[in-house]
Write a protein that holds these residues in place. Structure first.
Motif, PDB file in Angstrom:
ATOM      1  N   ASP A   1       0.844  -1.196   0.000  1.00  0.00           N
ATOM      2  CA  ASP A   1       0.000   0.000   0.000  1.00  0.00           C
ATOM      3  C   ASP A   1       0.881   1.248   0.000  1.00  0.00           C
ATOM      4  O   ASP A   1       1.547   1.553   0.983  1.00  0.00           O
ATOM      5  CB  ASP A   1      -0.923   0.006   1.221  1.00  0.00           C
ATOM      6  CG  ASP A   1      -1.891   1.170   1.206  1.00  0.00           C
ATOM      7  OD1 ASP A   1      -2.107   1.751   0.123  1.00  0.00           O
ATOM      8  OD2 ASP A   1      -2.449   1.500   2.274  1.00  0.00           O
ATOM      9  N   LEU A   2       0.869   1.960  -1.109  1.00  0.00           N
ATOM     10  CA  LEU A   2       1.678   3.172  -1.248  1.00  0.00           C
ATOM     11  C   LEU A   2       0.828   4.442  -1.193  1.00  0.00           C
ATOM     12  O   LEU A   2       1.282   5.507  -1.603  1.00  0.00           O
ATOM     13  CB  LEU A   2       2.457   3.115  -2.571  1.00  0.00           C
ATOM     14  CG  LEU A   2       3.443   1.960  -2.684  1.00  0.00           C
ATOM     15  CD1 LEU A   2       4.019   1.893  -4.093  1.00  0.00           C
ATOM     16  CD2 LEU A   2       4.553   2.087  -1.671  1.00  0.00           C
ATOM     17  N   THR A   3      -0.378   4.324  -0.668  1.00  0.00           N
ATOM     18  CA  THR A   3      -1.301   5.463  -0.613  1.00  0.00           C
ATOM     19  C   THR A   3      -0.710   6.679   0.091  1.00  0.00           C
ATOM     20  O   THR A   3      -0.845   7.799  -0.415  1.00  0.00           O
ATOM     21  CB  THR A   3      -2.630   5.046   0.054  1.00  0.00           C
ATOM     22  OG1 THR A   3      -3.129   3.907  -0.628  1.00  0.00           O
ATOM     23  CG2 THR A   3      -3.637   6.163   0.019  1.00  0.00           C
ATOM     24  N   PRO A   4      -0.040   6.532   1.247  1.00  0.00           N
ATOM     25  CA  PRO A   4       0.516   7.731   1.892  1.00  0.00           C
ATOM     26  C   PRO A   4       1.520   8.475   1.003  1.00  0.00           C
ATOM     27  O   PRO A   4       1.577   9.704   1.017  1.00  0.00           O
ATOM     28  CB  PRO A   4       1.218   7.182   3.141  1.00  0.00           C
ATOM     29  CG  PRO A   4       0.587   5.862   3.392  1.00  0.00           C
ATOM     30  CD  PRO A   4       0.170   5.336   2.051  1.00  0.00           C
ATOM     31  N   TYR A   5       2.276   7.741   0.211  1.00  0.00           N
ATOM     32  CA  TYR A   5       3.251   8.378  -0.674  1.00  0.00           C
ATOM     33  C   TYR A   5       2.566   9.005  -1.879  1.00  0.00           C
ATOM     34  O   TYR A   5       3.003  10.037  -2.380  1.00  0.00           O
ATOM     35  CB  TYR A   5       4.295   7.365  -1.140  1.00  0.00           C
ATOM     36  CG  TYR A   5       5.053   6.753   0.012  1.00  0.00           C
ATOM     37  CD1 TYR A   5       6.003   7.487   0.710  1.00  0.00           C
ATOM     38  CD2 TYR A   5       4.787   5.455   0.416  1.00  0.00           C
ATOM     39  CE1 TYR A   5       6.686   6.942   1.778  1.00  0.00           C
ATOM     40  CE2 TYR A   5       5.469   4.899   1.490  1.00  0.00           C
ATOM     41  CZ  TYR A   5       6.412   5.645   2.163  1.00  0.00           C
ATOM     42  OH  TYR A   5       7.076   5.099   3.223  1.00  0.00           O
ATOM     43  N   ARG A   6       1.507   8.374  -2.354  1.00  0.00           N
ATOM     44  CA  ARG A   6       0.776   8.930  -3.510  1.00  0.00           C
ATOM     45  C   ARG A   6       0.162  10.283  -3.163  1.00  0.00           C
ATOM     46  O   ARG A   6       0.052  11.151  -4.023  1.00  0.00           O
ATOM     47  CB  ARG A   6      -0.325   7.964  -3.958  1.00  0.00           C
ATOM     48  CG  ARG A   6       0.194   6.752  -4.700  1.00  0.00           C
ATOM     49  CD  ARG A   6      -0.990   5.903  -5.166  1.00  0.00           C
ATOM     50  NE  ARG A   6      -0.604   4.689  -5.809  1.00  0.00           N
ATOM     51  CZ  ARG A   6      -0.392   4.552  -7.114  1.00  0.00           C
ATOM     52  NH1 ARG A   6      -0.538   5.581  -7.907  1.00  0.00           N
ATOM     53  NH2 ARG A   6      -0.033   3.396  -7.618  1.00  0.00           N
ATOM     54  N   ARG A   7      -0.267  10.445  -1.911  1.00  0.00           N
ATOM     55  CA  ARG A   7      -0.906  11.695  -1.500  1.00  0.00           C
ATOM     56  C   ARG A   7       0.060  12.869  -1.466  1.00  0.00           C
ATOM     57  O   ARG A   7      -0.339  14.012  -1.643  1.00  0.00           O
ATOM     58  CB  ARG A   7      -1.520  11.538  -0.111  1.00  0.00           C
ATOM     59  CG  ARG A   7      -2.860  10.883  -0.145  1.00  0.00           C
ATOM     60  CD  ARG A   7      -3.490  10.895   1.226  1.00  0.00           C
ATOM     61  NE  ARG A   7      -3.473   9.498   1.667  1.00  0.00           N
ATOM     62  CZ  ARG A   7      -3.279   9.093   2.897  1.00  0.00           C
ATOM     63  NH1 ARG A   7      -3.101   9.950   3.856  1.00  0.00           N
ATOM     64  NH2 ARG A   7      -3.268   7.824   3.179  1.00  0.00           N
ATOM     65  N   SER A   8       1.346  12.581  -1.206  1.00  0.00           N
ATOM     66  CA  SER A   8       2.292  13.680  -1.021  1.00  0.00           C
ATOM     67  C   SER A   8       3.269  13.856  -2.176  1.00  0.00           C
ATOM     68  O   SER A   8       4.206  14.634  -2.058  1.00  0.00           O
ATOM     69  CB  SER A   8       3.063  13.468   0.284  1.00  0.00           C
ATOM     70  OG  SER A   8       3.773  12.250   0.233  1.00  0.00           O
ATOM     71  N   THR A   9       3.056  13.146  -3.283  1.00  0.00           N
ATOM     72  CA  THR A   9       3.947  13.295  -4.432  1.00  0.00           C
ATOM     73  C   THR A   9       3.129  13.547  -5.694  1.00  0.00           C
ATOM     74  O   THR A   9       1.973  13.160  -5.782  1.00  0.00           O
ATOM     75  CB  THR A   9       4.807  12.026  -4.642  1.00  0.00           C
ATOM     76  OG1 THR A   9       3.950  10.913  -4.839  1.00  0.00           O
ATOM     77  CG2 THR A   9       5.713  11.771  -3.458  1.00  0.00           C
TER      78      THR A   9
END
Length: 156
Positions: free
Chosen positions: A4-12
């Motif tokens: 799950d890369l959702t936290p990174y998708r939100r900030s990049t």
């Protein structure tokens, strides 16, 4: 296991392709591990993939290089092996293995020897994309040079 890369998708911004590639690779890695392979860095811009493809001939293996993707596929007949086997431990099934490649990574060589398929890769950045040094000149400032050439043009 789901990555799950959702936290990174939100900030990049602009890394969607990278995150999709990581998630897809993680899914495939847990699904099938055939044929086994090694990844090796041979030099700074040279890499090697070695796949164990025992029982496959050169005609049964296909290597396809596309932009940012290397596909290695082995096609075997689904016929049952001939003979009275007590144990059948050598895999004899078709496979498809995908490798995501970085920009400008190209296949430079492929060899099949002793049941090992060795694929050499090289990163070849085009001359137009390589950084260039700019020489610094001395002399009159650019504005003075431009004004002088304008005056010469008007005089002629």
């Amino acid at each position: 296991m789901r990555l799950d890369l959702t936290p990174y998708r939100r900030s990049t911004i602009g890394f969607d392709r990278l995150f999709d590639m990581l998630e897809t690779t993680a899914q495939r890695a847990s699904a099938d591990n055939y044929p086994p392979f090694n990844l090796e860095r041979v030099a700074d811009d040279r890499y090697r993939i070695t796949l164990a493809v025992a029982g496959f001939t050169r005609d049964e293996i296909e290597i396809t290089a596309q932009q940012n993707l290397l596909l290695v596929a082995g096609r075997k007949d689904d016929k049952a092996p001939q003979g009275d086997f007590l144990h059948l431990g050598i895999a004899n099934r078709s496979f498809e293995r995908r490798f995501e490649l970085a920009d400008f990574v190209l296949v430079s060589d492929a060899r099949l020897n002793d049941g090992l398929l060795v694929i050499d890769l090289a990163r070849e950045v085009p001359e137009a994309m390589k950084p260039k040094t700019v020489s610094i000149k001395t002399g009159a400032p650019l504005a003075a040079v431009e004004n002088a050439s304008d005056n010469e043009t008007k005089a002629a």
